[in-house]
Design a protein around this motif. Structure first.
Motif, PDB file in Angstrom:
ATOM      1  N   ARG A 162       0.664  -1.223  -0.170  1.00  0.00           N
ATOM      2  CA  ARG A 162       0.141   0.063  -0.106  1.00  0.00           C
ATOM      3  C   ARG A 162       0.875   1.330  -0.131  1.00  0.00           C
ATOM      4  O   ARG A 162       0.317   2.318   0.218  1.00  0.00           O
ATOM      5  CB  ARG A 162      -0.972   0.114   1.227  1.00  0.00           C
ATOM      6  CG  ARG A 162      -2.145  -1.073   1.037  1.00  0.00           C
ATOM      7  CD  ARG A 162      -2.658  -1.578   2.416  1.00  0.00           C
ATOM      8  NE  ARG A 162      -3.788  -2.168   2.171  1.00  0.00           N
ATOM      9  CZ  ARG A 162      -4.020  -3.390   1.592  1.00  0.00           C
ATOM     10  NH1 ARG A 162      -2.803  -4.151   1.497  1.00  0.00           N
ATOM     11  NH2 ARG A 162      -5.114  -4.030   1.532  1.00  0.00           N
ATOM     12  N   GLY A 163       2.206   1.105  -0.049  1.00  0.00           N
ATOM     13  CA  GLY A 163       3.052   2.181  -0.137  1.00  0.00           C
ATOM     14  C   GLY A 163       3.295   3.129   1.275  1.00  0.00           C
ATOM     15  O   GLY A 163       3.570   4.175   1.249  1.00  0.00           O
ATOM     16  N   MET A 164       2.855   2.311   2.364  1.00  0.00           N
ATOM     17  CA  MET A 164       2.891   3.064   3.663  1.00  0.00           C
ATOM     18  C   MET A 164       4.191   2.658   4.232  1.00  0.00           C
ATOM     19  O   MET A 164       4.709   1.919   4.356  1.00  0.00           O
ATOM     20  CB  MET A 164       1.658   2.363   4.642  1.00  0.00           C
ATOM     21  CG  MET A 164       0.296   2.559   4.089  1.00  0.00           C
ATOM     22  SD  MET A 164      -0.875   1.640   5.197  1.00  0.00           S
ATOM     23  CE  MET A 164      -0.758   2.870   6.682  1.00  0.00           C
ATOM     24  N   SER A 165       4.508   3.933   4.857  1.00  0.00           N
ATOM     25  CA  SER A 165       5.767   3.907   5.803  1.00  0.00           C
ATOM     26  C   SER A 165       5.314   3.278   7.234  1.00  0.00           C
ATOM     27  O   SER A 165       4.422   3.229   7.654  1.00  0.00           O
ATOM     28  CB  SER A 165       6.477   5.158   6.067  1.00  0.00           C
ATOM     29  OG  SER A 165       5.568   5.952   6.974  1.00  0.00           O
ATOM     30  N   ARG A 166       6.593   2.636   7.896  1.00  0.00           N
ATOM     31  CA  ARG A 166       6.444   2.046   9.298  1.00  0.00           C
ATOM     32  C   ARG A 166       5.787   3.003  10.121  1.00  0.00           C
ATOM     33  O   ARG A 166       5.069   2.878  10.824  1.00  0.00           O
ATOM     34  CB  ARG A 166       7.563   1.459   9.427  1.00  0.00           C
ATOM     35  CG  ARG A 166       7.470   0.465  10.724  1.00  0.00           C
ATOM     36  CD  ARG A 166       8.722  -0.116  11.023  1.00  0.00           C
ATOM     37  NE  ARG A 166       9.031  -1.298  10.219  1.00  0.00           N
ATOM     38  CZ  ARG A 166      10.110  -1.501   9.755  1.00  0.00           C
ATOM     39  NH1 ARG A 166      11.035  -0.712   9.706  1.00  0.00           N
ATOM     40  NH2 ARG A 166      10.216  -2.656   8.692  1.00  0.00           N
ATOM     41  N   VAL A 216      -7.596  -2.086  10.362  1.00  0.00           N
ATOM     42  CA  VAL A 216      -8.251  -0.675   9.722  1.00  0.00           C
ATOM     43  C   VAL A 216      -7.168  -0.122   9.148  1.00  0.00           C
ATOM     44  O   VAL A 216      -7.490   0.650   8.051  1.00  0.00           O
ATOM     45  CB  VAL A 216      -8.625  -0.061  11.229  1.00  0.00           C
ATOM     46  CG1 VAL A 216      -9.325   1.430  10.718  1.00  0.00           C
ATOM     47  CG2 VAL A 216      -9.845  -0.623  11.667  1.00  0.00           C
ATOM     48  N   GLY A 217      -5.850   0.256   9.485  1.00  0.00           N
ATOM     49  CA  GLY A 217      -4.804   1.023   8.942  1.00  0.00           C
ATOM     50  C   GLY A 217      -4.624   0.403   7.798  1.00  0.00           C
ATOM     51  O   GLY A 217      -4.152   1.221   6.625  1.00  0.00           O
ATOM     52  N   LEU A 243       6.312  -1.353  15.811  1.00  0.00           N
ATOM     53  CA  LEU A 243       5.939  -2.136  14.420  1.00  0.00           C
ATOM     54  C   LEU A 243       7.211  -2.888  13.739  1.00  0.00           C
ATOM     55  O   LEU A 243       6.968  -4.023  13.239  1.00  0.00           O
ATOM     56  CB  LEU A 243       5.548  -1.086  13.402  1.00  0.00           C
ATOM     57  CG  LEU A 243       4.784  -2.011  12.155  1.00  0.00           C
ATOM     58  CD1 LEU A 243       3.819  -2.668  12.332  1.00  0.00           C
ATOM     59  CD2 LEU A 243       4.135  -0.604  11.320  1.00  0.00           C
ATOM     60  N   LYS A 244       8.371  -2.493  13.796  1.00  0.00           N
ATOM     61  CA  LYS A 244       9.494  -3.094  13.113  1.00  0.00           C
ATOM     62  C   LYS A 244       9.658  -4.554  14.012  1.00  0.00           C
ATOM     63  O   LYS A 244       9.896  -5.316  13.358  1.00  0.00           O
ATOM     64  CB  LYS A 244      10.625  -2.245  13.529  1.00  0.00           C
ATOM     65  CG  LYS A 244      12.138  -2.984  12.717  1.00  0.00           C
ATOM     66  CD  LYS A 244      13.335  -2.057  13.087  1.00  0.00           C
ATOM     67  CE  LYS A 244      14.381  -2.715  12.456  1.00  0.00           C
ATOM     68  NZ  LYS A 244      15.623  -1.667  12.533  1.00  0.00           N
ATOM     69  N   VAL A 284       3.850   5.630   9.565  1.00  0.00           N
ATOM     70  CA  VAL A 284       2.575   6.165   9.593  1.00  0.00           C
ATOM     71  C   VAL A 284       1.766   5.095   9.922  1.00  0.00           C
ATOM     72  O   VAL A 284       0.682   5.371  10.798  1.00  0.00           O
ATOM     73  CB  VAL A 284       2.308   6.271   7.940  1.00  0.00           C
ATOM     74  CG1 VAL A 284       0.723   6.200   7.641  1.00  0.00           C
ATOM     75  CG2 VAL A 284       2.845   7.382   7.253  1.00  0.00           C
ATOM     76  N   LEU A 285       1.860   3.667   9.770  1.00  0.00           N
ATOM     77  CA  LEU A 285       1.076   2.491   9.897  1.00  0.00           C
ATOM     78  C   LEU A 285       1.007   2.491  11.702  1.00  0.00           C
ATOM     79  O   LEU A 285       0.199   2.388  12.234  1.00  0.00           O
ATOM     80  CB  LEU A 285       1.427   1.360   9.562  1.00  0.00           C
ATOM     81  CG  LEU A 285       0.590   0.051   9.785  1.00  0.00           C
ATOM     82  CD1 LEU A 285      -0.872   0.255   9.772  1.00  0.00           C
ATOM     83  CD2 LEU A 285       1.202  -1.148   9.263  1.00  0.00           C
ATOM     84  N   ALA A 286       2.519   2.578  12.225  1.00  0.00           N
ATOM     85  CA  ALA A 286       2.515   2.654  13.659  1.00  0.00           C
ATOM     86  C   ALA A 286       1.728   3.702  14.291  1.00  0.00           C
ATOM     87  O   ALA A 286       1.009   3.491  15.445  1.00  0.00           O
ATOM     88  CB  ALA A 286       3.869   2.614  13.990  1.00  0.00           C
TER      89      ALA A 286
END
Length: 410
Positions: free
Chosen positions: A20-24, A59-60, A38-39, A26-28
């Motif tokens: 989805r092209g999301m950085s860590r 959801v994220g 998250l890592k 952002v999702l965290a």
């Protein structure tokens, strides 16, 4: 997207995030956590135990089915409440909460003592009906409107009583619409319950509203904030305990049990059992038959929470041993009795005993059908059983999953 079945949960999360092209960060951040957390999840260094955090990750990642993260067959649906689980009563409750009039009448025909009695009877219905969600939600729109009217038109002691009733009604609304209400309604309801109690300047009502707010915070993956709210409420009511009525001590005890479960879900074993013991001491100071009218704090509920704490700490042996010593019939709440069996089923699943888990989940469903159908942990257990039950039990597991509503196709 097609995800290889042999990927771990952390690897699935990483693959979904990157696709989805999301950085860590952002999702965290969407989970209220930092990128290092998250890592560790993605690398497998840290185990993800919290169902609420799993839901926030789903959801994220804009998933509608939690099993995309947890793995399993596509025919098993573990719904992610992006909005809510469907319930026909929700539109009317939504309208009563969100369409509050800005110009209330100057007088009211609502009798405040009758209003308090209606709220108490509705709490009793919540704890005793097999179809508690449907029956209570049918009463809530009228209760909400009458409580709002009374609180905004009465004055003096009658207004204080009306505000306590209003807080009580909004707390009940939070309980009855849990997992079927959109997040914005859950937050509005929790905030209004606390605001009404504070306006009434009634410490026990404030503490009860804080207990309710803590539930919302914990279930939306804000455990630290949930613990702060419950401990502050405990500090507020503690000076009154020596001479307080039983119900004041009851809500104080409920706050301790809330904190115990919150800590257990975070893996804080020492703190979890310390808070549980504080609740246990309060129960010992109350009459053996005492039950708080809304939180159902009492001897049986303390024992039930010991099972929950042990299960959340993944101490399955201890959880099942504790459950063996509990007489479910002593639990005055049908809703809590059903949830007790769900906790026992979770304990059996931790030990890999799906036969026993299926047996007790069927008991839970017989006791409280709507409690099981609308509780995420129960739905997760039912989905796991349908997916992995022994061959001889697959029909029973499938029937249970279909009745609860977790199968996409049977």
């Amino acid at each position: 997207m097609d995800i290889p079945q042999d990927l771990s949960m952390g690897e699935r999360i990483k693959l979904l995030r990157e696709s989805r092209g999301m950085s860590r960060p952002v999702l965290a951040g969407l989970c209220g956590r930092g990128p290092d957390w998250l890592k560790k999840i993605e690398s497998g260094e840290r185990e993800l135990r919290s169902h609420a955090l799993l839901m926030r990750l789903a959801v994220g990642l804009q998933l509608s089915d939690l099993s995309v993260i947890t793995g399993g067959q596509s025919a098993v649906t573990q719904p992610v409440p992006l909005g809510r689980l469907n319930h026909p009563a929700m539109p009317a409750v939504w309208a009563a909460v969100m369409n509050r009039s800005l110009t209330p009448p100057t007088t009211t025909t609502v009798n405040v003592q009758t209003l308090l009695g209606r709220a108490e009877q509705s709490w009793h219905l919540w704890h005793t009906s097999e179809h508690n969600r449907t029956e209570v939600c049918a009463l809530l729109p009228g209760l909400i409107r009458d409580a709002e009217e009374a609180a905004r038109t009465l004055d003096g002691d009658d207004q204080r009583s009306a505000l306590v009733a209003l807080s009580d009604v909004y707390r009940l609304t939070g309980q009855a619409t849990s997992y079927i209400a959109p997040a914005e309604l859950a937050w509005v309801v929790a905030d209004r319950a606390l605001a009404a109690a504070q306006q009434a300047d009634q410490p026990d009502a404030i503490a009860a509203a804080a207990w309710n707010m803590g539930n919302i915070l914990r279930e939306t993956a804000y455990p630290e904030e949930a613990l702060r709210v419950t401990t502050e409420a405990s500090d507020l009511i503690r000076p009154h305990l020596e001479r307080a009525p039983d119900d004041w001590r009851g809500v104080y005890g409920a706050l301790q049990l809330h904190a115990a479960v919150t800590c257990a879900r975070e893996g804080r074993e020492g703190d979890a059992w310390r808070y549980w013991d504080a609740g246990n001491q309060i129960a010992k100071s109350l009459p053996p038959s005492y039950v708080h009218p809304s939180t159902v704090f009492g001897r049986a509920n303390v024992d039930f929470h010991a099972v929950s704490v042990a299960t959340d700490l993944r101490s399955s042996g201890k959880a099942l041993s504790l459950a063996d010593d509990i007489d479910p019939d002593l639990m005055p709440s049908v809703e809590r009795r059903a949830r007790l069996w769900v906790e026992v089923a979770r304990g059996h699943l931790l030990r890999g005993d799906r036969t026993a888990a299926l047996h007790v989940m069927k008991l839970a469903h017989e006791i409280g059908r709507e409690t099981v159908a609308y509780t995420p942990s129960a739905r997760t257990v039912a989905a796991d059983l349908w997916r992995r039950a022994p061959r001889a039990l697959r029909k029973d597991a499938g029937d249970l999953a279909e009745a609860i509503g977790v199968t996409a196709a049977v």
